[in-house]
Design a protein around this motif. Structure first.
Motif, PDB file in Angstrom:
ATOM      1  N   SER A   1       0.828  -1.210   0.000  1.00 14.33           N
ATOM      2  CA  SER A   1       0.000   0.000   0.000  1.00 14.33           C
ATOM      3  C   SER A   1       0.860   1.256   0.000  1.00 14.33           C
ATOM      4  O   SER A   1       0.572   2.220  -0.718  1.00 14.33           O
ATOM      5  CB  SER A   1      -0.932  -0.003   1.216  1.00 14.33           C
ATOM      6  N   ALA A   2       1.923   1.257   0.809  1.00 20.35           N
ATOM      7  CA  ALA A   2       2.807   2.421   0.872  1.00 20.35           C
ATOM      8  C   ALA A   2       3.520   2.640  -0.462  1.00 20.35           C
ATOM      9  O   ALA A   2       3.678   3.771  -0.927  1.00 20.35           O
ATOM     10  CB  ALA A   2       3.830   2.245   2.004  1.00 20.35           C
ATOM     11  N   ALA A   3       3.944   1.535  -1.099  1.00 21.41           N
ATOM     12  CA  ALA A   3       4.627   1.647  -2.390  1.00 21.41           C
ATOM     13  C   ALA A   3       3.679   2.173  -3.454  1.00 21.41           C
ATOM     14  O   ALA A   3       4.056   3.019  -4.278  1.00 21.41           O
ATOM     15  CB  ALA A   3       5.189   0.288  -2.795  1.00 21.41           C
ATOM     16  N   GLU A   4       2.448   1.686  -3.452  1.00 16.57           N
ATOM     17  CA  GLU A   4       1.453   2.154  -4.430  1.00 16.57           C
ATOM     18  C   GLU A   4       1.184   3.647  -4.250  1.00 16.57           C
ATOM     19  O   GLU A   4       1.112   4.406  -5.224  1.00 16.57           O
ATOM     20  CB  GLU A   4       0.157   1.358  -4.263  1.00 16.57           C
ATOM     21  N   THR A   5       1.052   4.078  -2.999  1.00 21.82           N
ATOM     22  CA  THR A   5       0.805   5.492  -2.719  1.00 21.82           C
ATOM     23  C   THR A   5       1.988   6.346  -3.162  1.00 21.82           C
ATOM     24  O   THR A   5       1.814   7.422  -3.768  1.00 21.82           O
ATOM     25  CB  THR A   5       0.547   5.704  -1.219  1.00 21.82           C
ATOM     26  N   LEU A   6       3.201   5.902  -2.877  1.00 22.20           N
ATOM     27  CA  LEU A   6       4.397   6.649  -3.290  1.00 22.20           C
ATOM     28  C   LEU A   6       4.471   6.776  -4.807  1.00 22.20           C
ATOM     29  O   LEU A   6       4.762   7.855  -5.347  1.00 22.20           O
ATOM     30  CB  LEU A   6       5.644   5.954  -2.748  1.00 22.20           C
ATOM     31  N   LEU A   7       4.202   5.679  -5.518  1.00 19.12           N
ATOM     32  CA  LEU A   7       4.293   5.706  -6.978  1.00 19.12           C
ATOM     33  C   LEU A   7       3.272   6.652  -7.598  1.00 19.12           C
ATOM     34  O   LEU A   7       3.567   7.355  -8.565  1.00 19.12           O
ATOM     35  CB  LEU A   7       4.104   4.298  -7.540  1.00 19.12           C
ATOM     36  N   THR A   8       2.074   6.679  -7.026  1.00 22.31           N
ATOM     37  CA  THR A   8       1.026   7.524  -7.603  1.00 22.31           C
ATOM     38  C   THR A   8       1.178   8.985  -7.201  1.00 22.31           C
ATOM     39  O   THR A   8       1.051   9.880  -8.042  1.00 22.31           O
ATOM     40  CB  THR A   8      -0.364   7.025  -7.182  1.00 22.31           C
ATOM     41  N   GLU A   9       1.484   9.246  -5.924  1.00 25.21           N
ATOM     42  CA  GLU A   9       1.514  10.620  -5.442  1.00 25.21           C
ATOM     43  C   GLU A   9       2.837  11.326  -5.724  1.00 25.21           C
ATOM     44  O   GLU A   9       2.870  12.527  -5.979  1.00 25.21           O
ATOM     45  CB  GLU A   9       1.216  10.655  -3.944  1.00 25.21           C
ATOM     46  N   ARG A  10       3.951  10.578  -5.687  1.00 20.53           N
ATOM     47  CA  ARG A  10       5.248  11.216  -5.895  1.00 20.53           C
ATOM     48  C   ARG A  10       5.746  11.101  -7.324  1.00 20.53           C
ATOM     49  O   ARG A  10       6.434  11.990  -7.833  1.00 20.53           O
ATOM     50  CB  ARG A  10       6.279  10.637  -4.941  1.00 20.53           C
ATOM     51  N   HIS A  11       5.385  10.011  -8.008  1.00 27.81           N
ATOM     52  CA  HIS A  11       5.965   9.758  -9.317  1.00 27.81           C
ATOM     53  C   HIS A  11       4.947   9.731 -10.448  1.00 27.81           C
ATOM     54  O   HIS A  11       5.293   9.428 -11.587  1.00 27.81           O
ATOM     55  CB  HIS A  11       6.740   8.439  -9.292  1.00 27.81           C
TER      56      HIS A  11
END
Length: 236
Positions: free
Chosen positions: A221-231
């Motif tokens: 979940s944290a990786a998915e959020t990072l990929l969508t919100e930061r990248h």
């Protein structure tokens, strides 16, 4: 939810009869979030091909001995991009490991053959501190199992260099080591109960599989959020 082709929708009684499940169990699967909610047409609840496919999957997993909690974990992880075939393979290997506690370990030479360069010393130091190396200073067993080697191989194929491997490895292992400190809270809490040491250790270790599953889902979940919100990745 889309109906596949011209397959008719069914009432819950019809779904139970054609699938071999019971009406009561179908409702239980819905309540636990394993089966999608029915399609509503007025006050009538109907089930389509997607419901039947998911129900068949649930029944197969239950027949294989999986618990509701494990099935829920598999379905959640599937939504994060894993195929059920991959997850079931991992679960099968994990089950085979439980009786002996042994793991398929790769030697440092095997790991470096995959990488085609020497393992960064800092990464080896972190691995040693986590117990991934059997004898301190020997560096004979750096990777705990083949899954870590597979990850390394995938990173290299994607073009990650030695410096990147070191950064990724350090972040992964330091993060997991830090997360494992949560067990200190558990140990300090349970130790005060005054139970026998053997029972105490068994109780604490019984939490490990559940904690591991939770850690994996939190990471996904944290990786998915990072990929969508930061990248700027699209939501998977």
């Amino acid at each position: 939810m889309s109906a596949r082709g011209s397959a008719p929708l069914q009432r819950i009684e019809e779904l139970a009869e054609t699938s071999g499940a019971t009406v009561r169990n179908i409702r239980v699967y819905q309540e636990r979030g394993l089966l999608q909610p029915p399609i509503r047409q007025g006050r009538t609840a109907l089930y389509g091909p997607d419901h039947r496919s998911r129900l068949d999957l649930i029944l197969r997993l239950l027949n294989r001995g999986y618990t509701f909690a494990t099935i829920e974990e598999l379905l959640i992880a599937e939504r994060h991009g894993f195929t059920l075939a991959e997850l079931l393979e991992v679960e099968s290997v994990r089950g085979e490991r439980r009786p002996s506690g042994s793991r398929r370990r790769l030697t440092r030479a095997e790991s470096q053959a995959v990488a085609s360069f020497d393992m960064p010393e800092e990464l080896i130091d972190v691995g040693e501190s986590l117990g991934l190396i059997t004898e301190p200073g020997a560096a004979d067993h750096f990777f705990s199992d083949v899954y870590m080697a597979d990850l390394l191989r995938d990173l290299i194929v994607l073009g990650v260099d030695e410096e990147g491997i070191e950064k990724i490895g350090r972040l992964f292992m330091e993060g997991q080591s830090r997360a494992a400190e949560a067990f200190t809270v558990l140990v300090e809490t349970v130790r005060g109960a005054g139970m026998d040491q053997a029972v105490f250790e068994k109780r604490v270790r019984s939490i490990l599989p559940r904690a591991g599953a939770a850690a994996r889902l939190i990471f996904l979940s944290a990786a998915e959020t990072l990929l969508t919100e930061r990248h700027g990745f699209s939501r998977g």
